[in-house]
Design an enzyme around this catalytic site. Structure first.
Site, PDB file in Angstrom:
ATOM      1  N   ASP A  45     104.775  97.762  -9.409  1.00 32.98           N
ATOM      2  CA  ASP A  45     105.559  98.899  -8.918  1.00 32.98           C
ATOM      3  C   ASP A  45     105.799  99.867 -10.067  1.00 32.98           C
ATOM      4  OD1 ASP A  45     108.223  98.364 -10.364  1.00 32.98           O
ATOM      5  OD2 ASP A  45     107.662  96.453  -9.507  1.00 32.98           O
ATOM      6  N   LYS A 105     110.608  93.964 -18.001  1.00 30.12           N
ATOM      7  CA  LYS A 105     109.371  93.286 -17.584  1.00 30.12           C
ATOM      8  C   LYS A 105     108.424  92.911 -18.721  1.00 30.12           C
ATOM      9  CE  LYS A 105     109.115  92.588 -13.167  1.00 30.12           C
ATOM     10  NZ  LYS A 105     108.313  91.658 -12.404  1.00 30.12           N
TER      11      LYS A 105
HETATM   12  C1  PLP Z   1     113.637  96.728 -12.486  1.00 29.55           C
HETATM   13  C2  PLP Z   1     113.250  95.484 -11.779  1.00 29.55           C
HETATM   14  N1  PLP Z   1     114.197  94.608 -11.466  1.00 29.55           N
HETATM   15  C3  PLP Z   1     113.907  93.467 -10.818  1.00 29.55           C
HETATM   16  C4  PLP Z   1     112.603  93.170 -10.454  1.00 29.55           C
HETATM   17  C5  PLP Z   1     112.355  91.919  -9.659  1.00 29.55           C
HETATM   18  O1  PLP Z   1     111.530  91.031 -10.259  1.00 29.55           O
HETATM   19  P1  PLP Z   1     110.692  89.982  -9.373  1.00 29.55           P
HETATM   20  O2  PLP Z   1     109.631  90.742  -8.679  1.00 29.55           O
HETATM   21  O3  PLP Z   1     110.221  89.010 -10.360  1.00 29.55           O
HETATM   22  O4  PLP Z   1     111.648  89.395  -8.388  1.00 29.55           O
HETATM   23  C6  PLP Z   1     111.582  94.051 -10.789  1.00 29.55           C
HETATM   24  C7  PLP Z   1     110.183  93.765 -10.438  1.00 29.55           C
HETATM   25  O5  PLP Z   1     109.284  94.532 -10.650  1.00 29.55           O
HETATM   26  C8  PLP Z   1     111.911  95.245 -11.459  1.00 29.55           C
HETATM   27  O6  PLP Z   1     110.973  96.144 -11.797  1.00 29.55           O
END
Ligand code: PLP
Length: 412
Positions: free
Chosen positions: A128, A81
């Site tokens: 989150d 992220k």
């Molecule tokens: C580990 C992880 N993978 C995937 C995502 C998905 O990203 P998005 O919310 O942009 O779809 C997140 C989002 O916080 C994440 O923390």
């Protein structure tokens, strides 16, 4: 007996339909993404994350190649992220200072900040866990402040890791989407800069930069596949919360390969399947999921799609999957306990769902139609991005050590 219809899917006829006005993906064109990556390169922590070939798992499942990009190694932050948050903060500060984007570098920004004593900007966000950690990390390195809000039920380890980066952290008693609204109001009331990883009508610029930031991953992948003699993956599985991440990667490959782009599947938890729901209603617009969004895939526990991301996914992605939690738990275990000879990968619940899904699609006859529509077979080179490591170590061990959420029907 297990419920055979628990994994649900929708085939997107629109993705491969003839010419029509698809949402433009020019923000993810090669030149734009090169600029993003060169900003990321300016961090001393920067190195491309590993792309692992799981050749033995591929053989076992009957496909040519399985490739997993391991984002747990990103900037020592255990998740991808930070790529988005750091780029957005960089863009914002450079615009405030009137610096040419082509000259944008992390050290340059820090130097100007120190010299001109800009004082503290306050970056505000809801998360989150992973996005907030990236924002806190980037803000503190640039000498700025951050305030981060978490939804109820957030894992203690995630909260502490954000505090360690110097942020002011608050855990709220609401779900992710309401936490986003709360953070926005807080930023407005406190002269903060709201840096959210999702967009809606009237709030698109900063999330647009965040999405561009994620494209560094796709840029690295094409380079890394090239050194393995592979021009492009035939298939990509992308997990989605609000869809920003998936749309960024989708857009890069769509821009680069146009009609010859890889077949792409979007994967969500069934308790927070807002992209799937939007595809199911099929009126072209977004449809939200409400309530507790109670899933072990905390990073994907989002009920309201990013409207910009949705337009991209709607126009270019081939299939949408809605998966129960056991699919992610299975993926985490497969990557932690690889077929002999393959590398092991620590992949948290939001990082592993795609691998868990592929293993079930290819292992159970009931999914034969989905496999056929995706065109997966012995010549397929399939790409996954493990977007996090064990960001909640206790939860991770419950899965890997204690066997939380076994696959239904596995012992019949
Ligand atoms: C580990 C992880 N993978 C995937 C995502 C998905 O990203 P998005 O919310 O942009 O779809 C997140 C989002 O916080 C994440 O923390």
């Amino acid at each position: 007996m297990y419920n055979k219809s628990e994994i649900r899917w929708i085939f997107n006829n629109r993705a491969r339909a003839g010419q029509y006005d698809r949402t433009p993906v020019t923000a993810f064109a090669e030149d734009e993404v090169k600029r993003v990556r060169s900003f990321h390169r300016s961090f001393s922590e920067y190195a491309p994350t590993p792309l692992h070939g799981l050749g033995n798992l591929a053989r076992e499942l009957g496909v040519k190649g399985i490739w997993v990009k391991d984002e747990s190694k990103r900037f020592n932050l255990n998740a991808f992220k930070v790529l988005g948050g750091s780029y957005a903060i960089g863009r914002y500060i450079s615009r405030e200072l009137g610096i040419d984007m082509d000259k944008l570098s992390f050290d340059g920004l820090r130097g100007i900040n120190d010299k001109e004593n800009l004082g503290k900007m306050v970056f505000v966000t809801a998360t989150d866990g992973n996005h907030g950690r990236g924002i806190a990390w980037a803000a503190s390195r640039l000498g700025q402040r951050s305030v981060v809000f978490l939804p109820k039920g957030a894992a203690k380890a995630r909260e502490q890791n954000i505090k360690k980066e110097g942020a002011e952290v608050h855990v709220l008693d609401v779900n992710y989407d309401d936490a986003v609204r709360y953070a926005r109001e807080y930023a407005n009331a406190n002269n903060g800069i709201f840096v959210q990883d999702t967009a809606w009508e009237g709030y698109t610029e900063i999330p647009g930069w965040i999405m561009q930031g994620y494209a560094t991953i796709a840029h690295e992948i094409t380079e890394q596949l090239g050194t393995n003699g592979i021009k492009k993956p035939t298939h990509i599985f992308l997990q989605a919360g609000v869809g920003s991440f998936a749309a960024s990667i989708q857009a890069y490959f769509a821009g680069r390969y146009e009609a010859k782009r890889p077949v792409t599947a979007i994967v969500e938890p069934d308790k927070a399947n807002c992209i799937y729901k939007s595809a199911a209603v099929d009126d072209g617009t977004v449809h939200n999921v409400t309530g507790d969004l109670d899933t072990i895939m905390a990073g994907l526990a989002c009920g309201e799609p990013n409207t910009v991301a949705w337009n991209i996914l709607r126009d270019y992605s081939d299939m949408f999957f809605s998966c129960p939690d056991y699919v992610a738990a299975r993926g985490t275990r497969i990557l932690a306990n690889p077929v002999s000879g393959d590398p092991d990968i620590i992949s948290g619940e939001s990082g592993s769902v795609g691998i868990g899904l592929l293993s079930l699609l290819l292992g159970r006859e009931e999914y034969g139609e989905a496999v056929r529509l995706l065109g997966i077979g012995k010549d397929s080179n399939i790409l996954f991005i493990s977007t996090e490591g064990d960001t909640d170590p206790k939860g991770y061990r419950k899965i890997v050590w204690d066997g939380l959420m076994p696959t239904p029907g596995a012992f019949e």
